[in-house]
Design an enzyme around this catalytic site. Structure first.
Site, PDB file in Angstrom:
ATOM      1  CB  SER A 169      -7.248   5.471   6.423  1.00 50.71           C
ATOM      2  OG  SER A 169      -7.445   5.284   4.877  1.00 50.71           O
ATOM      3  CG  ASP A 205     -10.691   3.594   4.876  1.00 46.99           C
ATOM      4  OD1 ASP A 205     -10.136   4.703   5.384  1.00 46.99           O
ATOM      5  OD2 ASP A 205     -10.081   3.006   3.780  1.00 46.99           O
ATOM      6  CE  LYS A 241      -7.377   1.596   1.780  1.00 50.47           C
ATOM      7  NZ  LYS A 241      -7.593   2.697   2.889  1.00 50.47           N
ATOM      8  CG  HIS A 279      -2.016   0.727   1.167  1.00 49.58           C
ATOM      9  ND1 HIS A 279      -3.433   0.569   0.728  1.00 49.58           N
ATOM     10  CD2 HIS A 279      -2.148   2.368   1.496  1.00 49.58           C
ATOM     11  CE1 HIS A 279      -4.066   1.643   0.587  1.00 49.58           C
ATOM     12  NE2 HIS A 279      -3.360   2.624   0.814  1.00 49.58           N
ATOM     13  NE  ARG A 293      -8.290  11.017   6.148  1.00 46.80           N
ATOM     14  CZ  ARG A 293      -7.463  10.198   5.738  1.00 46.80           C
ATOM     15  NH1 ARG A 293      -8.028   8.966   5.547  1.00 46.80           N
ATOM     16  NH2 ARG A 293      -6.338  10.761   5.380  1.00 46.80           N
TER      17      ARG A 293
HETATM   18  N1  URA Z   1      -3.953   5.583   1.528  1.00 49.08           N
HETATM   19  C1  URA Z   1      -5.112   5.370   2.305  1.00 49.08           C
HETATM   20  O1  URA Z   1      -5.628   4.033   2.260  1.00 49.08           O
HETATM   21  N2  URA Z   1      -5.738   6.192   3.190  1.00 49.08           N
HETATM   22  C2  URA Z   1      -5.078   7.398   3.387  1.00 49.08           C
HETATM   23  O2  URA Z   1      -5.532   7.887   4.245  1.00 49.08           O
HETATM   24  C3  URA Z   1      -3.898   7.825   2.750  1.00 49.08           C
HETATM   25  C4  URA Z   1      -3.557   6.835   1.825  1.00 49.08           C
END
Ligand code: URA
Length: 453
Positions: A183, A161, A187, A82, A168
Site C-alpha cells: 500500500s 490502493d 503510491k 510516509h 482493509r
Molecule cells: N500507510 C499506508 O499508506 N498504508 C498502510 O497500509 C499503512 C500505512
C-alpha cells in the site's frame, strides 16, 4: 482465471503468481471483482502472508493500476516521507511545508484514517474547502510552482490502493506486513519522488506492535524502494503513547500549525526534526551525517535549516500557500475558530496520584475512532471536530483530580464513554517512571543502527 480459485489458493497457504496478483488488482480496481471476494482474499493474505516476490508483484500491480507521475521537468531532488500509521501522528502536515520551505520538492500522496490510526487526508480535509483529490495536472503544477502538494490516491494515481486501503480499513485486514508495504510503496512509487524517508512505528499504538516484525517491515520498504531505484531509509519510532497532545482531525491540524509557528510539544519536535534532517540530506540540501556521531556537520546543518524555516515564518507561509492552492481557507492559520470544533469539552481527571507508567495507545485510537474521528464502515462520515488532548505522557507526575486528557465531542453520551476509555487506558504507578525514548533505530540499505539521543 476464477477469483474463487485465487482466494482458495491463498487460503491454502500457497504462493500467488504474478498473473494471479495482477488479475486481482486490476479486476478489483475496475470493479469486476466485488468487495466480498476482495475482502476474502485480503483476509487470506492477512492470515497466510506473502513472500518477498509476491509483495513486490502486488506493489508493482498496484503502482501500475494508474499513471506514474513524471516530475523530471521540476529541477532538484523530489523527496517524500510516509508513516506506517499512529495515534496523534500529524508529522506529515508539518514536514511537507517545512521541507518545501527549505527548497526540496515534496510530492506527497497520503491516506485516510486506517484502523485505529488517523489519516493525513482526513486531517487536511477538516480545513474548510481543502481538496485532496486534485487532478494529476494540478498536482504537478502545484509542485512546480510552490514545491509541495498533498493529495490522496485518486482515480488517476494509485487507484488500486485507494480501493484496497478503504476496504482493509473496515475488514480487519490492516495489520499485515505485505499489505502495508504494498500500500505504502505503490503510491510512493507512483507519485514521482526520487527518495523516501519512512517513519515506521512500533509499540502498543502501532499497526504492527512487535519490534522484530516492525524491523522486517522497514527492511521490506527499503528493499522495494531499492528495486525501483529509489533511495530510502527508515526511522523506527515509538508509538507507546500518542505523538504530541492532539488526537483527531481539526485538533491535529491546529497542533501542526502551532508546530510550524515553533510551538510544538517536545516529542513531536524530536520525531519531526529527525525525519526532516534525513529528508534534507536525501534532497541534497545538507551533508550526510553519522547517527553515532551527532556532531558531524550534516545533521547540524540540516537542523539549522529547519530551525530557520520555522523562525523566519517561511514554513508557515508555505503551509498557507499550499492550503490556498488546494482550495482551503488559509486564514485558519491565524484564526482556529474557522476550523470545525466539537460542542462538548469533557475533562478526564486522574483517580490517583503517582506517575504515568503506560498508556494503551490502541485503546486511545479506537476510542477516537468511535467518537467519530475515524470510520467503522466504508460509508461512515468523519466528524472533523472531535478528538482528544492528551495532557499527560509516560513518565509525567500526576495528582489525583488533575487532568489526564480532554475530550471534544458532539455527542454527550459518546464523550462520556471516551472519558471512561481514556481513564482505563492509563496505568498510574506510585513509583517514578521513565519517559519513553522516541526514536529507536535507523534502518538503511547498510543495515540497522540504534539511535543515540
Ligand atoms: N500507510 C499506508 O499508506 N498504508 C498502510 O497500509 C499503512 C500505512
Amino acid at each position: 482465471m476464477q477469483t474463487s480459485q485465487v482466494i482458495s489458493k491463498k487460503r491454502d497457504k500457497k504462493r500467488l503468481s504474478k498473473e494471479e496478483i495482477e488479475y486481482f488488482v486490476s479486476g478489483y480496481t475496475k470493479g469486476t471483482i466485488p468487495d466480498y471476494q476482495a475482502s476474502a482474499l485480503l483476509m487470506a493474505i492477512f492470515l497466510n502472508g506473502m513472500d518477498a516476490e509476491e509483495t513486490f508483484d502486488l506493489t508493482s500491480s498496484m503502482m501500475r493500476s494508474g499513471k506514474i507521475v513524471d516530475l523530471s521537468s521540476i529541477p532538484g531532488a523530489k523527496v517524500d516521507k510516509h508513516s506506517t500509521g499512529g495515534v496523534g501522528d500529524k508529522v506529515s502536515l508539518i514536514l511537507a511545508p517545512l521541507i518545501a520551505a527549505c527548497g526540496v520538492t515534496v510530492p506527497m500522496i497520503s491516506g485516510r484514517g486506517l484502523g485505529h490510526t488517523g489519516g493525513t487526508l482526513d486531517k487536511l480535509e477538516s480545513i474548510p474547502g481543502f481538496k485532496t483529490n486534485l487532478p494529476l495536472k494540478k498536482f504537478v503544477r502545484n509542485l512546480s510552482d510552490i514545491g509541495v502538494c498533498m493529495i490522496g490516491q485518486t482515480e488517476e494515481v494509485a487507484p488500486a490502493d485507494r480501493k484496497i486501503y478503504a476496504l482493509r480499513d473496515v475488514t480487519g485486514t490492516v495489520n499485515s506486513i505485505p499489505l502495508i508495504a504494498s500500500s505504502i510503496m505503490s503510491k510512493k512509487l507512483a507519485e514521482g519522488a526520487d527518495a523516501l524517508v519512512f517513519d515506521v512505528k512500533v509499540g502498543n499504538g502501532a499497526l504492527i506492535q512487535k519490534e522484530d516484525e516492525v524491523i522486517l517491515l522497514a527492511k521490506n520498504l527499503i528493499q522495494i524502494a531499492k528495486k525501483f531505484k529509489r533511495k530510502a531509509l527508515a526511522l523506527i519510532t515509538d508509538m507507546n503513547e500518542p505523538l504530541g497532545e492532539a488526537v483527531g482531525n481539526s485538533i491535529e491540524v491546529i497542533e501542526a500549525i502551532q508546530a510550524l509557528k515553533g510551538k510544538a510539544p517536545e516529542d513531536l519536535t524530536k520525531v519531526t526534526f529527525a525525519l526532516g534532517i534525513y529528508m534534507l540530506i536525501l534532497g541534497k540540501k545538507a551533508k550526510n551525517f553519522s547517527v553515532i556521531d551527532r556532531s558531524a556537520s550534516g545533521g547540524k546543518e540540516a537542523k539549522e535549516k529547519l530551525d530557520e524555516a520555522i523562525k523566519s515564518g517561511k514554513a508557515l507561509d508555505k503551509f498557507k500557500q499550499m492550503v490556498k492552492r488546494q482550495g482551503g481557507n488559509p486564514k485558519v492559520v491565524d484564526d482556529y475558530r474557522l476550523l470545525p470544533w466539537a460542542k462538548y469539552k469533557i475533562t478526564v481527571e486522574s483517580g490517583q496520584t503517582g506517575y504515568v507508567k503506560s498508556i494503551n495507545t490502541l485503546k486511545i485510537g479506537l476510542s477516537a475512532q468511535k467518537l467519530g474521528a475515524g470510520r467503522e464502515r466504508l460509508d461512515s462520515k468523519i466528524d472533523p471536530g472531535v478528538g482528544f488532548l492528551i495532557k499527560k505522557k509516560v513518565g509525567d507526575r500526576i495528582k489525583k483530580g488533575e487532568n489526564l486528557a480532554v475530550v471534544f465531542s458532539n455527542n454527550l453520551k459518546k464523550g462520556k464513554l471516551a472519558k471512561k476509555e481514556i481513564r482505563e487506558a492509563y496505568q498510574i504507578s506510585k513509583r517514578r517512571t521513565k519517559r519513553l525514548k522516541k526514536i529507536l533505530y535507523l534502518v538503511d540499505e547498510k543495515g540497522i543502527k540504534r539511535w543515540n539521543d
